[in-house]
Write an enzyme that holds these catalytic residues in place. Structure first.
Site, PDB file in Angstrom:
ATOM      1  N   ASN A  97      23.964  60.790 -18.253  1.00  0.00           N
ATOM      2  CA  ASN A  97      24.957  61.851 -18.448  1.00  0.00           C
ATOM      3  C   ASN A  97      24.903  62.267 -19.910  1.00  0.00           C
ATOM      4  OD1 ASN A  97      27.206  63.440 -18.680  1.00  0.00           O
ATOM      5  ND2 ASN A  97      28.687  61.801 -18.259  1.00  0.00           N
ATOM      6  N   HIS A 137      34.352  62.543 -13.550  1.00  0.00           N
ATOM      7  CA  HIS A 137      34.176  61.751 -14.774  1.00  0.00           C
ATOM      8  C   HIS A 137      35.515  61.638 -15.499  1.00  0.00           C
ATOM      9  CE1 HIS A 137      32.846  60.407 -18.676  1.00  0.00           C
ATOM     10  NE2 HIS A 137      31.741  59.999 -18.078  1.00  0.00           N
ATOM     11  N   GLU A 167      36.273  61.820 -18.490  1.00  0.00           N
ATOM     12  CA  GLU A 167      36.514  62.852 -19.511  1.00  0.00           C
ATOM     13  C   GLU A 167      37.002  64.148 -18.873  1.00  0.00           C
ATOM     14  OE1 GLU A 167      32.653  62.475 -21.328  1.00  0.00           O
ATOM     15  OE2 GLU A 167      33.214  60.461 -21.990  1.00  0.00           O
ATOM     16  N   LYS A 222      26.377  64.642 -21.343  1.00  0.00           N
ATOM     17  CA  LYS A 222      27.654  65.199 -21.824  1.00  0.00           C
ATOM     18  C   LYS A 222      27.397  66.481 -22.637  1.00  0.00           C
ATOM     19  CE  LYS A 222      29.569  60.615 -21.507  1.00  0.00           C
ATOM     20  NZ  LYS A 222      30.527  59.609 -21.962  1.00  0.00           N
ATOM     21  N   GLY A 255      31.743  54.780 -23.954  1.00  0.00           N
ATOM     22  CA  GLY A 255      31.511  55.213 -25.332  1.00  0.00           C
ATOM     23  C   GLY A 255      32.158  54.317 -26.372  1.00  0.00           C
ATOM     24  N   GLU A 262      33.445  53.469 -13.487  1.00  0.00           N
ATOM     25  CA  GLU A 262      33.391  53.561 -14.945  1.00  0.00           C
ATOM     26  C   GLU A 262      34.751  53.226 -15.531  1.00  0.00           C
ATOM     27  OE1 GLU A 262      29.957  56.207 -16.306  1.00  0.00           O
ATOM     28  OE2 GLU A 262      31.666  57.523 -15.949  1.00  0.00           O
ATOM     29  N   SER A 264      29.016  51.998 -21.607  1.00  0.00           N
ATOM     30  CA  SER A 264      28.266  51.282 -22.647  1.00  0.00           C
ATOM     31  C   SER A 264      27.107  50.434 -22.116  1.00  0.00           C
ATOM     32  CB  SER A 264      29.218  50.435 -23.500  1.00  0.00           C
ATOM     33  OG  SER A 264      30.193  51.260 -24.116  1.00  0.00           O
TER      34      SER A 264
HETATM   35  P1  PGA Z   1      28.542  55.551 -22.285  1.00  0.00           P
HETATM   36  O1  PGA Z   1      29.092  56.659 -21.243  1.00  0.00           O
HETATM   37  O2  PGA Z   1      27.302  54.962 -21.661  1.00  0.00           O
HETATM   38  O3  PGA Z   1      28.259  56.308 -23.530  1.00  0.00           O
HETATM   39  O4  PGA Z   1      29.632  54.535 -22.411  1.00  0.00           O
HETATM   40  C1  PGA Z   1      29.062  56.423 -19.876  1.00  0.00           C
HETATM   41  C2  PGA Z   1      29.595  57.619 -19.144  1.00  0.00           C
HETATM   42  O5  PGA Z   1      30.520  58.267 -19.649  1.00  0.00           O
HETATM   43  O6  PGA Z   1      29.124  57.949 -18.045  1.00  0.00           O
END
Ligand code: PGA
Length: 249
Positions: free
Chosen positions: A9, A94, A96, A11, A172, A166, A212
């Protein structure tokens, strides 16, 4: 047998030239695992990505879409528009999107329906916040997110659904769920699916872990029996790191 899948992803990262560079780098990588590979660039670069990856075995996913077919929804993109440029997968739900764009389970159910009606596959994301886990509510939160957005579907629809657990506190942040925490939740998710749709459906759905995941921890997480791959954010922006994760199976 369900598939192993590693999805990146990207983003809101990478302009056109950065996207081209990353796509070129991806094409230089060697896959030594059986995992299916998906990348999700930002919407303006989906066409480019799909053209570049067409003859590879890397698939392209959108990060979001609207539920309506077309119309007065300024700034939005529909499933049929994605299909028209060859994109057949979409990430929905997601954290976010839920947090910054107020996407609710109810809205997500409509988006899932629109994607499936257009024969797209959905990577459906969900996960608890830190406060939920501290209060011991993580299973209840995850169960309600899945039920509210997906349990109106018929069993057959799950052929086109990939689940992505997640935990919000791990996205992140550099903090990863332990392999045991991931396995426990994935087993719970599969049990929740089995209770509603039966063991055969539950066993056939790929459940990815996200939060992560890095080359250094992927193997241990993917080694758990109910973890069928990962949804990778930060580490998917470097082709070598991403493929180290792909090859962790
Ligand atoms: P990250 O993000 O690997 O940077 O923690 C995962 C995601 O948001 O799908």
């Amino acid at each position: 047998m369900r598939k192993n899948i590693v999805a990146g992803n990207w983003k809101m990262n990478n302009d056109l030239s950065q996207t081209e560079a990353l796509l070129a780098d991806l094409l230089k990588q060697t896959k030594t695992s059986n995992a299916e590979v998906i990348v999700a660039p930002t919407s303006v670069n989906l066409y480019k990505a799909n053209e570049a990856l067409k003859s590879s075995d890397i698939s392209v996913s959108a990060q979001n879409m609207h539920f309506a077919e077309k119309g007065a929804y300024t700034g939005e993109v529909s499933a049929s528009m994605l299909k028209s440029i060859g994109v057949e997968i979409v990430i929905l739900g997601h954290s976010e999107r839920r947090e910054y764009f107020n996407e609710t389970d109810e809205l997500l159910a409509k988006k899932v329906d629109a994607a499936l009606a257009n024969n797209m596959s959905v990577i459906f994301c969900f996960g608890e916040e830190l406060a939920d886990r501290k209060a011991g509510n993580e299973e209840a939160v995850v169960e309600s997110q899945i039920k509210n957005a997906l349990f109106h579907l018929e069993a057959l629809a799950f052929k086109n659904i990939i689940l992505a657990y997640e935990p919000v506190w791990a996205i992140g942040t550099g903090e990863t769920a332990t392999p045991e925490q991931a396995q426990d939740m994935h087993a719970f998710i599969r049990k929740t699916l089995a209770n509603k749709y039966g063991a055969e459906v539950a066993d056939s759905v790929s459940i990815l872990y996200g939060g992560s995941v890095k080359p250094a921890n992927a193997q241990e997480i993917f080694g758990k029996p109910d973890v069928d791959g990962g949804l990778i954010g930060g580490a998917s922006l470097k082709a070598a790191d991403f493929f180290a994760i792909v090859n962790a199976f």
